[in-house]
Design an enzyme around this catalytic site. Structure first.
Site, PDB file in Angstrom:
ATOM      1  N   CYS A  84       0.860  -1.213   0.052  1.00 61.05           N
ATOM      2  CA  CYS A  84      -0.118  -0.080  -0.014  1.00 61.05           C
ATOM      3  C   CYS A  84       0.909   1.268  -0.024  1.00 61.05           C
ATOM      4  O   CYS A  84       1.939   1.179   0.464  1.00 61.05           O
ATOM      5  CB  CYS A  84      -0.780   0.044   1.300  1.00 61.05           C
ATOM      6  SG  CYS A  84      -2.258  -1.164   1.223  1.00 61.05           S
ATOM      7  N   GLU A  86       0.529   3.946   1.629  1.00 65.04           N
ATOM      8  CA  GLU A  86       0.866   4.509   3.111  1.00 65.04           C
ATOM      9  C   GLU A  86       2.314   3.658   3.699  1.00 65.04           C
ATOM     10  O   GLU A  86       3.129   4.484   4.272  1.00 65.04           O
ATOM     11  CB  GLU A  86      -0.098   4.256   4.188  1.00 65.04           C
ATOM     12  CG  GLU A  86      -1.389   4.899   3.985  1.00 65.04           C
ATOM     13  CD  GLU A  86      -2.407   3.911   2.928  1.00 65.04           C
ATOM     14  OE1 GLU A  86      -1.929   3.157   2.272  1.00 65.04           O
ATOM     15  OE2 GLU A  86      -3.548   4.301   3.203  1.00 65.04           O
ATOM     16  N   CYS A 123      -5.948   1.093   5.268  1.00 62.92           N
ATOM     17  CA  CYS A 123      -6.358  -0.491   5.632  1.00 62.92           C
ATOM     18  C   CYS A 123      -5.703  -0.760   6.939  1.00 62.92           C
ATOM     19  O   CYS A 123      -5.007   0.004   7.601  1.00 62.92           O
ATOM     20  CB  CYS A 123      -5.838  -1.450   4.322  1.00 62.92           C
ATOM     21  SG  CYS A 123      -4.144  -1.792   4.601  1.00 62.92           S
TER      22      CYS A 123
END
Ligand code: THU
Length: 171
Positions: A84, A86, A123
């Site tokens: 991801c 992030e 997430c």
């Protein structure tokens, strides 16, 4: 975030966890530095490698040394091997500036299929990873997240997004 303990039932106790968010209806309501950080997150979405999901996420971090670190999601034919946006950003931050603190994080997500108006939160795995850095640096990270357009939600700390988190104190 608070914990409310209810113990008025004779045989049952329960608690309720509350999380509070600030809502900004649009980009130009954000403080100037955050607006700029969010624009960085939007811009870096274009570098997402998302041939499978067609879902592009950008993340931008402001560090206490003034540096801005960017990340976008990077997918893989073996799906779980991708990462991801992030985590790409926070691991890059840790790799380049291990002693700097992450002050703010801006996230923006957009799909090639439709327009995402709702704020897209990080997430669960990213929340756990961001939590690690809050504990490491002993200070909160302000997290701002949005979709492609529309409102931006702000959380004052990752703890607000991951109640009952697992952390080093349990080890
Ligand atoms: N994704 C992120 O980059 N951040 C999140 O917090 C949610 C999901 C990416 C992973 C994958 O490349 C795509 O979005 C679809 O799940």
């Amino acid at each position: 975030m608070d914990f409310l303990i209810y113990s008025n039932h004779p045989r049952m106790k329960e608690f309720i966890i509350k999380s509070a968010f600030t809502v900004f209806d649009q980009l130009d309501e954000l403080p100037t530095d955050v607006m700029s950080l969010m624009k960085d997150a939007v811009a870096i979405r274009k570098n997402a490698y998302a041939p499978y999901s067609k879902f592009r996420v950008g993340a931008a971090l402001l560090l206490d040394n003034g540096k801005i670190i960017l990340g976008s999601n990077q997918e893989n034919a073996a799906y779980p091997s991708g990462l991801c946006a992030e985590r790409v950003a926070i691991f890059q931050s840790g790799a380049l500036y291990p002693n700097a603190k992450i002050v703010k994080m801006a996230i923006s997500a957009a799909s090639d299929h439709n327009t995402t108006n709702a704020p897209i939160p990080p997430c669960g795995a990213c929340r756990q990873s961001i939590a690690e850095y809050e504990f490491k640096q002993e200070s909160n990270i302000e997290i701002f997240f949005m979709g492609e357009t529309g409102a931006i939600f702000k959380s004052d700390s990752l703890k607000n997004l991951l109640p009952l988190m697992f952390d080093k104190n349990f080890l």
